[in-house]
Design an enzyme around this catalytic site. Structure first.
Site, PDB file in Angstrom:
ATOM      1  CD  GLU A 124     -24.958   4.601 -63.113  1.00  0.00           C
ATOM      2  OE1 GLU A 124     -24.968   4.022 -64.220  1.00  0.00           O
ATOM      3  OE2 GLU A 124     -24.521   5.757 -62.964  1.00  0.00           O
ATOM      4  CB  SER A 526      38.232 -13.961 -46.028  1.00  0.00           C
ATOM      5  OG  SER A 526      39.444 -13.772 -46.711  1.00  0.00           O
TER       6      SER A 526
END
Length: 884
Positions: A124, A526
């Site tokens: 680069e 319950s």
């Protein structure tokens, strides 16, 4: 007239050509004229150049001034923290999941090997260490190329510093304006940060394809290696990608990527980073990657995402913010037990599939592959791979997606994802289809299948698993499977800390991400009754207190409500212990009326079951919705003696710098700070938790719930080697079934029901459906975590009572009807008092037929009215309760 000029401009030795006969002027005059002309010409050129340079300088100065005024602050990059992955680890330190918007593993500059840096610099920006942020020659060359191509060939000339500016502070467009700003910022950042810091920003920010940002994540994605393990050709591979990751795909664009990689290697060689010999070796290496199947993916080491880690994501996103969770690089230490989580998943899945196969309706996956794609193995495999079907199910064996390739007269041939074809193919035999019926287009059910073709058609996508022998696991055949329509959830946690060790929010996370353990609000039925009894016990009642079990009628805006027991029987005056063991609805309602629903509601809210319980009597039977997660945490407080438990899936959260930002356990442990302890001594942990219930009440309730398991509604379902207490729950029409139980150290709960509530059938009860799930899980949990008798608090006085009548018995009494009950020291219990909640049975309300045939008794209620009740309870009767 020329004298002054000539005198001032005479040459001491004029050129010889001026004496030529052709020259008709005096020598000195000619010389002066020519010199004046030359000076004027050169002066004009000089002036033009000077003014041009001045104009250019002024223009550039103006441009840089205009574009440099409102640029983003480059100084912020010095404190920049890039978005990074948040990772979740199990209690055993195993990586189990990760979350990120950008998959990035931050690597400081000093941890990135020089080889990797050199590869990117060669690819680069070879002058990175010498330029001042921009490369004028590169910019000029790019401009020339653009002019020559008429704008068609526009290549970048950005340095690494400029790319950092573009990625962090600017847009990615190619306008001249952005380039000017880029150069300005690059020059500024070069003065603010050193080269290594700039390179660190670049190599952690760049996108390198495959959802990988930064070199560390890319190294893991493409090679399943750390940066320090990369060879030069692999570093060059990564350095080839920033230009255009999609154009250099390691499989689809393999040749192009190989060419680019070799170019980078050549640049590394020319720049002196690798020797000629190393270059020859590295350039000869083949292009290998995870995507090409050369390395195992790091994802293979991660278990499939499940309900547990997704719930962590949901909770931490609420606590820290979604942005911080997905980008903050958090390290999360989860409470999950890697060994017990698969046990929990399988325990629930077995029960759900067992129910589904009992219903016997074939639904399949609902997915199909077009017939024209079935002729080629490559085509149908690609089509199957693209379909979204669950791939995270393991029940007895792993479940695989498959496609029906051919339907014969008896059997069906299938192609299986991830399983190689064999001679003759893979087949589903006719007998494997005979458990189910197919639903027709009109909604009706067909007759029970006789052959495979009665259930499946060519192109159908199905789930299959291997059927194997129990003895040695040898293969028998492939068998059809389907995700059950019925769903459910399971959760288990430590009763002392609230640490969730297992959680399963449904049959398959990939089929449905809805977590039914934490997100599904269901009627607990319950299983809520213990909170009514807890309120009563703290209000002066005892396990031997007598409450009338007789018919009730209540006027409501919707009409007269006549609740009933699940057995459709009434049992007369009965001790509290029996009421909870046998899940008596009518006793619970009368008790709630005596204590007051406002008191019951305050208990439910104190235990975290509800934020606000509506004070209506139906809620004493669990009609208001809550979650399994909240119920299990509340039961943990019964088990630990009444101390506050805050359930959690996370032990600790650390930020990207390793600082602890959350810790669940806030108990005091001074011994934990010591360098060592004497042999045989354990650290002393001081509990600083809030007490939500009197410890004697907690023990009394635990003892009564132990009776539920020993001889009550859960007696046939739970059989474990340590004491277990718990409570079943079944709602109206069995739309939801529950069981929540606990040992001395682990609480676990289960519920099962359809996502859109409807009846599970007449035979569905909490004990019969959720009891086996609890049994399977706890049989393994006890092997690992142990268990023992429930701790008896100080202040308990034990008295023998008759559990049928509540009468006091002698200290030496024995027999099935004798139970040793805990009473509070100093509070002499009064036996024989009967409570009925103030209800009387209506004169025109008939008893059910079963009771009418048995001897009845007349009793006097607390209001002085008469009521007729049935015979003494039969303890062989199963009564799971519900919303009647």
């Amino acid at each position: 007239m020329f004298r002054p000029f000539v005198a001032a401009s005479c040459f001491d030795d004029p050129p010889s050509f001026l004496y030529s006969p052709r020259v008709r002027v005096f020598p000195k005059v000619a010389v002066a004229f020519l010199f004046r002309f030359i000076l004027s010409f050169l002066g004009g050129i000089f002036t033009t150049l000077t003014m041009s340079i001045g104009m250019v300088a002024l223009t550039f100065g103006a441009l840089f001034w205009v574009y440099g005024r409102d640029l983003p602050s480059h100084e912020s990059l010095a404190q920049y923290t890039p978005p990074t992955i948040s990772r979740i680890y199990s209690g055993q330190g195993r990586l189990i999941d990760e979350f990120a918007t950008e998959r990035r593993l931050f690597a400081p500059a000093n941890t990135i090997p020089d080889l990797v840096k050199q590869a990117f610099i060669s690819a680069e920006d070879k002058n990175f260490y010498t330029h001042e942020g921009y490369d004028l020659r590169g910019i000029a060359a790019a401009a020339v190329d653009a002019v020559k191509s008429g704008g068609r060939d526009v290549r970048g000339a950005s340095t690494i510093t400029q790319q950092v500016m573009k990625n962090f502070l600017l847009s990615g467009d190619r306008r001249a304006e952005r380039k000017i700003k880029e150069i300005i910022l690059a020059a500024r950042i070069e003065k603010a940060l050193d080269k290594e810091k700039i390179l660190e920003l670049y190599m952690n920010e760049i996108f390198l394809g495959q959802n990988s940002y930064g070199v560390a994540a890319a190294s893991q994605t493409y090679f399943n290696k750390t940066l320090s393990e990369l060879a030069p050709h692999e570093a060059a591979f990564l350095a080839s990608l920033p230009k255009a990751p999609s154009d250099y795909h390691p499989v689809r664009r393999k040749d192009r990527l190989l060419s680019r990689r070799n170019f980078v290697l050549r640049e590394m060689n020319e720049n002196g980073y690798i020797t000629d010999a190393a270059y020859e070796i590295e350039v000869a290496e083949p292009l290998r990657s995870v995507q090409n199947g050369d390395f195992e993916s790091f994802k293979e080491e991660l278990p499939p995402r499940d309900y547990f880690t997704d719930e962590i994501r949901r909770q931490l996103s609420e606590n820290f913010g979604e942005g911080e969770f997905f980008t903050g690089g958090l390290t999360v230490r989860a409470t999950i037990d890697n060994e017990m989580q698969p046990v929990a998943a399988e325990a629930l899945r077995i029960q759900l599939e067992q129910y589904d196969r009992g219903v016997g309706v074939w639904r399949g996956t609902g997915k199909k592959i077009p017939l024209d794609q079935l002729g080629s193995e490559e085509n149908w495999r690609a089509a199957l791979d693209a379909l979204r079907v669950p791939r995270d199910i393991t029940l007895e064996n792993k479940w695989y997606p498959a496609v029906v390739l051919e339907v014969g007269s008896q059997d069906a041939r299938i192609g299986i994802e991830g399983v190689d074809e064999v001679d003759g193919g893979h087949w589903i035999p006719a007998k494997d289809a005979q458990w189910a019926r197919k639903r027709l287009a009109d909604g009706k059910l067909a007759d029970r299948a006789q052959v495979a073709g009665d259930l499946v058609e060519q192109g159908d996508v199905v789930l299959v698993r291997k059927m194997t022998t129990d003895d040695d696991g040898s293969f028998i055949r492939w068998t059809l499977r389907q995700v059950p329509e019925v769903q459910g959830a399971f959760v288990a946690m430590d009763v002392n800390t609230g640490r969730v060790i297992s959680m399963q929010g449904g049959f398959s996370y990939q089929d449905s991400v809805f977590n039914r353990a934490t997100q599904a609000n269901r009627q607990p039925g319950s299983s809520f009754k213990p909170f009514v009894y807890a309120a009563a016990l703290d209000s002066g009642y005892s396990p031997a207190t007598i409450v009338v079990d007789a018919p009730i009628e209540i006027d409501t805006p919707q009409g007269v409500w006549r609740p009933r027991n699940s057995s459709n029987k009434f049992y007369g005056p009965t001790p509290l212990r029996t009421g909870i063991e046998q899940s008596r609805n009518l006793m619970t309602i009368r008790l709630a009326q005596e204590v007051g629903m406002d008191v019951v509601g305050s208990y439910a809210e104190r235990f975290g079951v509800y934020d606000d319980l509506s004070p209506v009597l139906a809620n004493a039977l669990g009609s208001q919705e809550t979650t399994l997660y909240q119920m299990a945490a509340a039961y943990a407080m019964f088990a630990n003696g009444g101390e506050r438990v805050q359930p959690t899936l996370v032990d600790r959260v650390q930020d990207r710098y390793g600082r602890t930002v959350y810790q669940h356990d806030e108990r005091i442990c001074n011994d934990c700070k010591l360098a060592d302890l004497a042999a045989g001594l354990a650290p002393r942990v001081i509990s600083n938790r809030e007490r939500v219930m009197d410890p004697i009440t907690a023990y009394q309730l635990t003892s009564m719930m132990k009776g539920v398991v020993d001889r009550g509604t859960a007696a046939g379902a739970i059989n474990l080697p340590v004491p277990i207490a718990g409570k079943t729950g079944t709602t109206n029409d069995a739309k939801d079934v529950w069981f929540i139980g606990f040992s001395s150290n682990i609480v676990a709960g289960c519920y099962i029901g359809f996502d859109t509530p409807r009846s599970l059938g007449r035979s569905a009860y909490g004990a019969g459906m959720c009891g086996p799930v609890f049994q399977r899980f706890m049989s393994q949990a006890i092997k690992k975590y142990g268990g023992g008798p429930f701790s008896v608090p100080d202040g308990c006085v034990f008295i023998n009572i008759d559990r049928f009548t509540g009468a006091r018995l002698s200290d030496g009494a024995s027999g099935k009807n004798v139970v040793s009950e805990c009473f509070r020291e100093g509070e002499e219990p009064i036996f024989g008092i009967t409570f009925d909640g103030g209800f009387a049975m209506g004169a025109d309300l008939p008893l059910v037929e079963d009771v009418a045939r048995a001897p009845a008794r007349q009793v006097t209620t607390s209001t002085g009215r008469k009521a007729v009740v049935g015979p003494k309870a039969s303890f062989g009767t199963l009564s799971s309760g519900g919303l009647y």
